[in-house]
Write a protein that holds these residues in place. Structure first.
Motif, mmCIF file in Angstrom:
data_model
loop_
_atom_site.group_PDB
_atom_site.id
_atom_site.type_symbol
_atom_site.label_atom_id
_atom_site.label_comp_id
_atom_site.label_asym_id
_atom_site.label_seq_id
_atom_site.Cartn_x
_atom_site.Cartn_y
_atom_site.Cartn_z
ATOM 1 N N UNK A 66 -9.139 -2.126 -1.072
ATOM 2 C CA UNK A 66 -8.287 -3.066 -0.356
ATOM 3 C C UNK A 66 -6.924 -3.265 -1.017
ATOM 4 N N UNK A 67 -6.802 -2.839 -2.272
ATOM 5 C CA UNK A 67 -5.551 -3.012 -2.997
ATOM 6 C C UNK A 67 -4.840 -1.687 -3.277
ATOM 7 N N UNK A 68 -5.369 -0.585 -2.762
ATOM 8 C CA UNK A 68 -4.749 0.722 -2.983
ATOM 9 C C UNK A 68 -3.330 0.730 -2.422
ATOM 10 N N UNK A 69 -2.399 1.216 -3.220
ATOM 11 C CA UNK A 69 -1.014 1.299 -2.783
ATOM 12 C C UNK A 69 -0.236 0.013 -2.901
ATOM 13 N N UNK A 70 -0.874 -1.037 -3.396
ATOM 14 C CA UNK A 70 -0.212 -2.340 -3.529
ATOM 15 C C UNK A 70 0.527 -2.399 -4.866
#
Length: 284
Positions: A66-70
Motif C-alpha cells: 500500500x506504500x509502494x512508490x510513496x
C-alpha cells in the motif's frame, strides 16, 4: 476511479494509515480467523482521499504494498508493520500522540474508583499531552509556516518537559502495569511522536484515519462479516467512494447515483477525473 485516487494519494507526500479486523467466512484461512481492512488518508479538506484496502494479513507485506512508490511522510500508531516498511521505503515515520494519551487514560481507568478522580501520575500524563493539543487548536487556522513557528515557540518547551518527566518517572514504575505501559510507549515512540514539529502540514496524531475507519467498525457490529474475499474487496471499494465523498462534503447516496449514471459514458481519463469527489461541488 479508485485507481486515480490511489495514484494521487501515493503522490501526496503525506499519508496517514490505520487498520481494523474483519471476518471473512470463505477464504483459505479458518472462518474464525481475523482478516484486516486497511485505510489510507491523504490530502487537505475538500481534496481528501480515503482509501480502504482488504488484506488477509496485518503484517508488513500489505503495508509495503500500500506504500509502494510513496515518498515523504507516513503517520501511524505504534504497530510494528509500519516500522518495518517505512525505513526501506525511505519514508519519514511520524507517531500518534492520541495513542500515547490513550494509554495514560487507560491507566486512570485501571485505578480504584476512589483514585480515578484524584491527581495521579497518569492524570498528569493526560494533562501534559492535553496542553500540546491546546496549542494545536490555537494553530488550526494558521498557515503551515505559522503553525511550525508556533510549535517551535510553545510546543517544544512542553515536549521537553514531558520527556524529562516521563524519563524520570519510568525508573520508579513497574512496566507491567498500565502506567508503566503508557510511559514505555511514550518513550519508545518519542522520536516519531515529535516529528510533527518538522512541518506545519503534519498533524499531532492519526485521528483523521481513525475517524475514517470508524464507520466501518460501527457497521461491522451489524453486518458482522464478509462472505468471501471478493465481497471484502467490494466493500473496500464502496467504503472508499462513500468516505471520500463524505470527506469532500458530498452526500454519499447522491454521489453514488451520479457515478452509476455517468461512469458508463466515461471515455478518457478526463471524464473519470471529472467524477472525482473534489471536482464536484456539493450543490450538484
Amino acid at each position: 476511479l479508485i485507481n486515480l485516487m490511489d495514484e494521487r494519494l501515493r503522490e501526496s507526500g503525506y499519508i496517514r494509515m490505520d487498520e481494523t479486523p474483519v471476518q471473512v467466512l470463505k477464504s483459505e484461512r479458518a472462518p474464525t480467523a481475523e482478516h484486516y481492512m486497511w485505510v489510507r488518508v491523504s490530502g487537505p479538506a475538500r481534496q481528501r482521499i480515503i482509501l480502504f484496502d482488504y488484506d488477509a494479513s496485518r503484517g508488513d507485506e500489505p503495508a509495503a504494498r500500500l506504500l509502494a512508490g510513496v515518498s515523504g511522510y507516513l503517520q501511524s500508531d505504534g504497530h510494528w508493520a509500519y516500522d518495518r516498511v517505512a525505513k526501506p521505503l525511505g519514508l519519514t515515520h511520524c507517531g500518534c500522540f492520541a495513542h500515547a494519551r490513550r494509554r495514560f487514560f487507560e491507566a486512570i481507568k485501571a485505578l480504584p474508583k476512589a483514585e480515578q478522580k484524584s491527581s495521579t501520575a497518569a492524570h498528569q500524563g493526560v494533562r501534559r499531552i492535553d496542553a500540546l493539543y491546546a496549542i494545536e487548536r490555537e494553530a488550526k487556522a494558521l498557515s503551515d509556516a505559522e503553525r511550525t513557528a508556533l510549535r517551535e515557540k510553545k510546543s517544544v518547551p512542553q515536549l521537553t518537559a514531558l520527556h524529562a518527566w516521563a524519563s524520570a518517572l519510568v525508573h520508579e514504575t513497574m512496566l507491567s502495569g498500565k502506567l508503566g505501559d503508557a510511559l514505555d510507549y511514550l518513550l519508545k515512540q518519542w522520536p516519531k511522536l515529535i516529528r510533527y514539529l518538522e512541518h506545519g502540514q503534519l498533524a499531532i496524531d492519526t485521528n483523521v484515519a481513525e475517524n475514517a475507519i470508524r464507520p466501518f467498525a460501527l457497521g461491522r457490529r451489524n453486518w458482522l462479516f464478509a462472505d468471501t474475499v471478493n465481497g471484502a474487496k467490494a466493500s473496500a471499494s464502496l467504503y472508499s467512494l462513500v468516505q471520500t465523498a463524505r470527506a469532500n462534503e458530498l452526500e454519499p447516496y447522491a454521489y453514488l447515483c451520479r457515478l452509476f449514471a455517468q461512469l458508463p459514458a466515461a471515455q478518457c481519463v478526463a471524464d473519470f477525473e471529472a467524477l472525482l469527489p473534489w471536482n464536484i461541488t456539493p450543490a450538484n
